[in-house]
Design a protein around this motif. Structure first.
Motif, PDB file in Angstrom:
ATOM      1  N   ARG A  17       0.905  -1.019  -0.112  1.00 15.03           N
ATOM      2  CA  ARG A  17      -0.097  -0.135  -0.040  1.00 15.03           C
ATOM      3  C   ARG A  17       0.844   1.451   0.060  1.00 15.03           C
ATOM      4  NH1 ARG A  17      -5.644  -0.304   3.081  1.00 15.03           N
ATOM      5  NH2 ARG A  17      -4.937   1.920   3.649  1.00 15.03           N
ATOM      6  N   PHE A  18       0.230   2.366  -0.607  1.00 15.16           N
ATOM      7  CA  PHE A  18       1.073   3.531  -0.652  1.00 15.16           C
ATOM      8  C   PHE A  18       1.322   4.349   0.567  1.00 15.16           C
ATOM      9  CE2 PHE A  18      -3.225   5.132  -0.156  1.00 15.16           C
ATOM     10  CZ  PHE A  18      -2.824   6.541   0.204  1.00 15.16           C
ATOM     11  N   ASP A  19       0.297   4.010   1.791  1.00 17.48           N
ATOM     12  CA  ASP A  19       0.423   4.402   2.877  1.00 17.48           C
ATOM     13  C   ASP A  19       1.010   3.731   4.094  1.00 17.48           C
ATOM     14  OD1 ASP A  19      -1.736   3.025   2.660  1.00 17.48           O
ATOM     15  OD2 ASP A  19      -3.126   4.175   3.723  1.00 17.48           O
ATOM     16  N   TYR A  20       1.616   2.702   3.822  1.00 18.75           N
ATOM     17  CA  TYR A  20       2.093   1.748   4.667  1.00 18.75           C
ATOM     18  C   TYR A  20       3.782   1.969   4.662  1.00 18.75           C
ATOM     19  CZ  TYR A  20      -1.876  -0.567   6.673  1.00 18.75           C
ATOM     20  OH  TYR A  20      -3.052  -0.913   7.465  1.00 18.75           O
ATOM     21  N   LEU A  21       4.313   3.074   4.918  1.00 17.73           N
ATOM     22  CA  LEU A  21       5.453   3.573   5.059  1.00 17.73           C
ATOM     23  C   LEU A  21       5.619   4.749   6.065  1.00 17.73           C
ATOM     24  CD1 LEU A  21       6.801   3.769   1.301  1.00 17.73           C
ATOM     25  CD2 LEU A  21       7.241   1.626   2.918  1.00 17.73           C
ATOM     26  N   SER A  45       3.599  11.352  -4.099  1.00 16.76           N
ATOM     27  CA  SER A  45       2.510  11.078  -3.335  1.00 16.76           C
ATOM     28  C   SER A  45       1.160  10.903  -4.158  1.00 16.76           C
ATOM     29  CB  SER A  45       2.138  12.232  -2.118  1.00 16.76           C
ATOM     30  OG  SER A  45       2.000  13.229  -2.931  1.00 16.76           O
ATOM     31  N   ASN A  46       1.214  10.886  -5.207  1.00 15.33           N
ATOM     32  CA  ASN A  46      -0.184  10.955  -6.145  1.00 15.33           C
ATOM     33  C   ASN A  46       0.343   9.862  -7.378  1.00 15.33           C
ATOM     34  OD1 ASN A  46      -2.326  11.995  -4.727  1.00 15.33           O
ATOM     35  ND2 ASN A  46      -1.312  14.047  -5.333  1.00 15.33           N
ATOM     36  N   ALA A  47       0.702   8.635  -6.967  1.00 15.66           N
ATOM     37  CA  ALA A  47       1.138   7.758  -7.994  1.00 15.66           C
ATOM     38  C   ALA A  47      -0.031   6.727  -8.421  1.00 15.66           C
ATOM     39  CB  ALA A  47       2.608   7.061  -7.672  1.00 15.66           C
ATOM     40  N   GLY A 335      -2.140  -1.738  -4.407  1.00 10.30           N
ATOM     41  CA  GLY A 335      -2.235  -1.762  -2.885  1.00 10.30           C
ATOM     42  C   GLY A 335      -3.036  -3.118  -2.687  1.00 10.30           C
ATOM     43  N   ASP A 336      -3.635  -2.718  -1.279  1.00 15.53           N
ATOM     44  CA  ASP A 336      -4.453  -3.674  -0.592  1.00 15.53           C
ATOM     45  C   ASP A 336      -5.337  -3.179   0.114  1.00 15.53           C
ATOM     46  OD1 ASP A 336      -5.191  -6.061   0.907  1.00 15.53           O
ATOM     47  OD2 ASP A 336      -3.210  -6.898   0.876  1.00 15.53           O
ATOM     48  N   TYR A 337      -6.669  -3.659  -0.069  1.00 13.86           N
ATOM     49  CA  TYR A 337      -7.596  -2.750   0.890  1.00 13.86           C
ATOM     50  C   TYR A 337      -7.636  -3.078   2.464  1.00 13.86           C
ATOM     51  CZ  TYR A 337     -10.519  -1.061  -3.040  1.00 13.86           C
ATOM     52  OH  TYR A 337     -11.050  -0.281  -4.136  1.00 13.86           O
ATOM     53  N   LEU A 338      -7.342  -4.229   2.708  1.00 20.94           N
ATOM     54  CA  LEU A 338      -7.096  -4.478   4.161  1.00 20.94           C
ATOM     55  C   LEU A 338      -8.642  -4.141   4.871  1.00 20.94           C
ATOM     56  CD1 LEU A 338      -3.489  -3.699   4.742  1.00 20.94           C
ATOM     57  CD2 LEU A 338      -4.262  -6.038   4.423  1.00 20.94           C
ATOM     58  N   GLY A 339      -9.503  -4.611   4.283  1.00 22.89           N
ATOM     59  CA  GLY A 339     -10.986  -3.993   5.017  1.00 22.89           C
ATOM     60  C   GLY A 339     -11.255  -2.775   4.776  1.00 22.89           C
ATOM     61  N   PRO A 352      -6.388   2.996  -1.422  1.00 24.26           N
ATOM     62  CA  PRO A 352      -5.641   2.022  -0.877  1.00 24.26           C
ATOM     63  C   PRO A 352      -5.291   0.780  -1.885  1.00 24.26           C
ATOM     64  CG  PRO A 352      -7.548   2.410   0.547  1.00 24.26           C
ATOM     65  CD  PRO A 352      -7.726   3.158  -0.787  1.00 24.26           C
ATOM     66  N   SER A 353      -6.148   0.828  -3.205  1.00 26.79           N
ATOM     67  CA  SER A 353      -5.964  -0.065  -4.071  1.00 26.79           C
ATOM     68  C   SER A 353      -5.008   0.417  -5.252  1.00 26.79           C
ATOM     69  CB  SER A 353      -7.261  -0.782  -4.618  1.00 26.79           C
ATOM     70  OG  SER A 353      -7.320  -1.544  -5.719  1.00 26.79           O
ATOM     71  N   VAL A 354      -5.502   1.454  -5.736  1.00 26.93           N
ATOM     72  CA  VAL A 354      -5.057   2.073  -7.023  1.00 26.93           C
ATOM     73  C   VAL A 354      -3.686   2.882  -6.759  1.00 26.93           C
ATOM     74  CG1 VAL A 354      -6.349   4.077  -7.491  1.00 26.93           C
ATOM     75  CG2 VAL A 354      -5.880   2.982  -9.329  1.00 26.93           C
ATOM     76  N   LYS A 355      -3.588   3.493  -5.740  1.00 28.54           N
ATOM     77  CA  LYS A 355      -2.377   4.287  -5.526  1.00 28.54           C
ATOM     78  C   LYS A 355      -1.316   3.658  -5.012  1.00 28.54           C
ATOM     79  CE  LYS A 355      -2.509   8.670  -3.843  1.00 28.54           C
ATOM     80  NZ  LYS A 355      -2.855   9.724  -3.087  1.00 28.54           N
ATOM     81  N   VAL A 356       0.086   3.744  -5.288  1.00 30.47           N
ATOM     82  CA  VAL A 356       1.028   2.929  -5.071  1.00 30.47           C
ATOM     83  C   VAL A 356       2.273   3.890  -4.435  1.00 30.47           C
ATOM     84  CG1 VAL A 356       0.645   1.110  -6.487  1.00 30.47           C
ATOM     85  CG2 VAL A 356       2.147   2.992  -7.410  1.00 30.47           C
ATOM     86  N   PRO A 357       3.060   3.429  -3.556  1.00 26.55           N
ATOM     87  CA  PRO A 357       4.404   4.118  -3.107  1.00 26.55           C
ATOM     88  C   PRO A 357       5.128   4.398  -4.542  1.00 26.55           C
ATOM     89  CG  PRO A 357       4.626   1.979  -2.436  1.00 26.55           C
ATOM     90  CD  PRO A 357       3.193   2.035  -2.978  1.00 26.55           C
TER      91      PRO A 357
END
Length: 558
Positions: A17-21, A45-47, A335-339, A352-357
């Motif tokens: 996920r883009f936000d799991y850093l 931040s917007n990839a 990414g990964d929705y994780l709920g 959470p799905s379409v954006k990446v780090p």
């Protein structure tokens, strides 16, 4: 810094996920090694990826083209034999392209057979492997059921584990992705209840350290070589099965989990496609707090292990001088929705799905002005291919590559005409959800248009669109796609989708420069269309068509 890029290390993590850093703001997950790379480079931040599913997304990374163009729209859909890949572009300008890890590439076997391209030839091997010369390929899913293995090829990782003394027939499943139950039975990682257990494997033999070791082997073998290279180091994790070896299984607990981004209102009259994915087994599972509280600490542990391996890899590169002449990229295929939004896995277009780090480190002096910055421009996965081509000293073939180079941003500049919106696509026609919605394959498709304020999704099959106001609703909880008040925004998004769909994308064998060159005077090649009398044009154009006739074959006239 050396002042010039010689090599490129293109690192991809699967399902990160883009936000799991921690550098992206995660409050409890620590990724200091990736953070340090971001501090020396630029973090975007917007990839956005071009499709939120492995195979289609990766084919866009590797071709620099939209899914709409290359056609490999889902996992195990072959990439057409004629598509030009990153490796093809780089070899033209003197840079080799190697693979270590995963591509999810499915070769166009029928196309190769039709053209007489042998897999055993150098060209055939590259076509088979998405343009890369394979140092080691392992797609990392060695699941096995009544019909046999999911992946029919050999498993280099299983061979490695057996050589290391693991006795199982499939140690990927029995050791690397399983723990041990209290009664001594296999506690498979496929069953998410086992995510709290440590994987039954020595940590140094697990998948992420194994690939890091192979990358170091690759770098060591090229220490004395002057030949420039791109190495695509493509990790298998933190993709499921969600299980990780000790000590990473116990680093994070449920108290360190970020709350799910979801609201009960999302289940009230939802968009039919969103509803279908919420109601599938994965969505139902991740809607349960028990599942999230069990799985997410393991997912975080997998990421922590990835970061530690980046520390190991970067330390080797610093010791050997490779950090001074190597561009380094860290990203993910989706990414990964994780709920979040009552969903699991990927598939749809919430962030959470379409954006990446995306972190890019450029060692050259020209990049000093942008070090440690965050760029919030709209960036697409297809932008990496032209970035690599330019970094290697080449000219981007704009009639083939649809992305745009990121080098200006890496060097503190911004193009005046950067894109207004990003595009992503999803063909879900092969999923059970398409069957449940009774959709023909041509109708089970989604298209996303996202700008800084709005995210719009068109759904084929006669469904209404989806629309999210990212300014007022950054968590994307309120779908405005059926709101009359937003008709003008929806009309604008449809105009953008139409404009994008009309782009020139299939004339890949003739460049714009060649097209312009063909605008020359056709008279120069003796094509005198539209001339009534020879005196209407300059004599030089008709020189070959004037003068006495040498022979006469006409019948005598009466």
């Amino acid at each position: 810094m050396a002042g010039k890029i010689k090599n490129i290390l293109f690192i991809m993590f699967d399902q990160l996920r883009f936000d799991y850093l921690s550098c992206a703001g995660h409050p409890t997950l620590e990724t200091p090694n990736i953070d340090r790379l971001a501090a020396k480079g630029v973090r975007f931040s917007n990839a956005y990826v071009q499709s939120p599913v492995c195979g289609a997304s990766r084919m866009s990374f590797y071709t620099g083209r939209y899914v709409h163009s290359h056609g490999a729209a889902w996992n195990n859909y072959p990439l057409k034999v004629g598509e030009t890949t990153l490796g093809d572009h780089l070899r033209e300008i003197g840079m080799d392209a190697f693979l270590i890890g995963k591509t999810h590439m499915k070769a166009d076997e029928k196309g190769m057979e039709r053209l007489g391209v042998s897999r055993d030839s150098i060209i055939g091997a590259r076509v088979w492997e998405c343009g890369f010369d394979v140092y080691l390929r392992d797609d990392g899913l060695w699941g096995e059921g009544p019909s046999g293995f999911y992946d029919k090829r050999r498993s280099p990782y299983n061979e490695y584990l057996k050589a290391r003394g693991y006795e199982a027939e499939n140690p990927w499943a029995e050791n690397a992705n399983a723990g041990v139950a209290d009664d001594g039975e296999i506690a498979s990682g496929w069953f998410m209840k086992n995510a709290r257990k440590p994987a039954n494997i020595r940590e140094e033999d697990s998948e992420t350290p194994w690939l890091t070791s192979r990358a170091i082997d690759f770098l060591e073998e090229r220490r004395e070589s002057d030949a420039p290279w791109l190495c695509h180091l493509s990790y298998i994790k933190p993709h499921w099965p969600y299980i990780v070896p000790a000590p990473y299984h116990a680093i994070y607990g449920r108290n360190q989990i970020v709350p799910a981004v979801r609201h009960v209102s999302e289940k009230t009259d939802p968009h039919p496609v969103h509803a279908a994915f919420m109601n599938n087994p994965i969505g139902q599972a991740f809607s349960r707090d028990e599942v999230r509280e069990t799985v997410i600490p393991a997912y975080m542990g997998l990421i922590k292990q990835c970061d530690d391996q980046m520390g190991r890899l970067f330390a080797y590169m610093e010791e050997t001088g490779r950090m001074d002449d190597t561009m380094i990229v860290i990203t993910s295929d989706h990414g990964d929705y994780l709920g979040d939004h009552w969903l699991g896995e990927k598939d749809l277009f919430h962030d959470p799905s379409v954006k990446v780090p995306l972190i890019v480190f450029d060692p050259s002096r020209e990049a000093d002005a942008a070090r440690g910055t965050v760029c919030d421009e709209l960036v697409e996965a297809i932008d990496l291919a032209p970035t690599f081509i330019e970094a290697a000293g080449g000219e981007v073939p704009r009639h083939i590559v649809e992305g745009r180079s990121l080098l200006p941003f890496l060097r503190g500049e911004k193009p005046d005409d950067w894109r207004e919106f990003a595009v992503s696509e999803y063909d879900y026609s092969a999923t059970p959800m398409a069957g449940e919605l009774a959709l023909e394959p041509r109708d089970a498709r989604l298209f996303m248009i996202a700008d800084r304020r709005w995210k719009f999704v068109h759904a084929e099959g006669g469904y209404p669109p989806m629309l999210f106001d990212l300014e007022k609703d950054p968590q994307e909880l309120v779908d405005l796609g059926r709101s009359d008040e937003h008709a003008q925004i929806i009309e604008l998004m449809y105009e953008r989708l139409s404009r994008w769909a009309r782009r020139l994308s299939q004339r890949t064998t003739v460049s714009d420069a060649e097209v312009v060159a063909r605008r020359g005077n056709p008279y120069a090649t003796g094509i005198l269309i539209g001339v009534f009398d020879e005196d209407e044009i300059e004599p030089r154009w008709s020189e070959k068509y004037r003068g006495p006739a040498r022979q006469r074959f006409l019948p005598d006239s009466d």
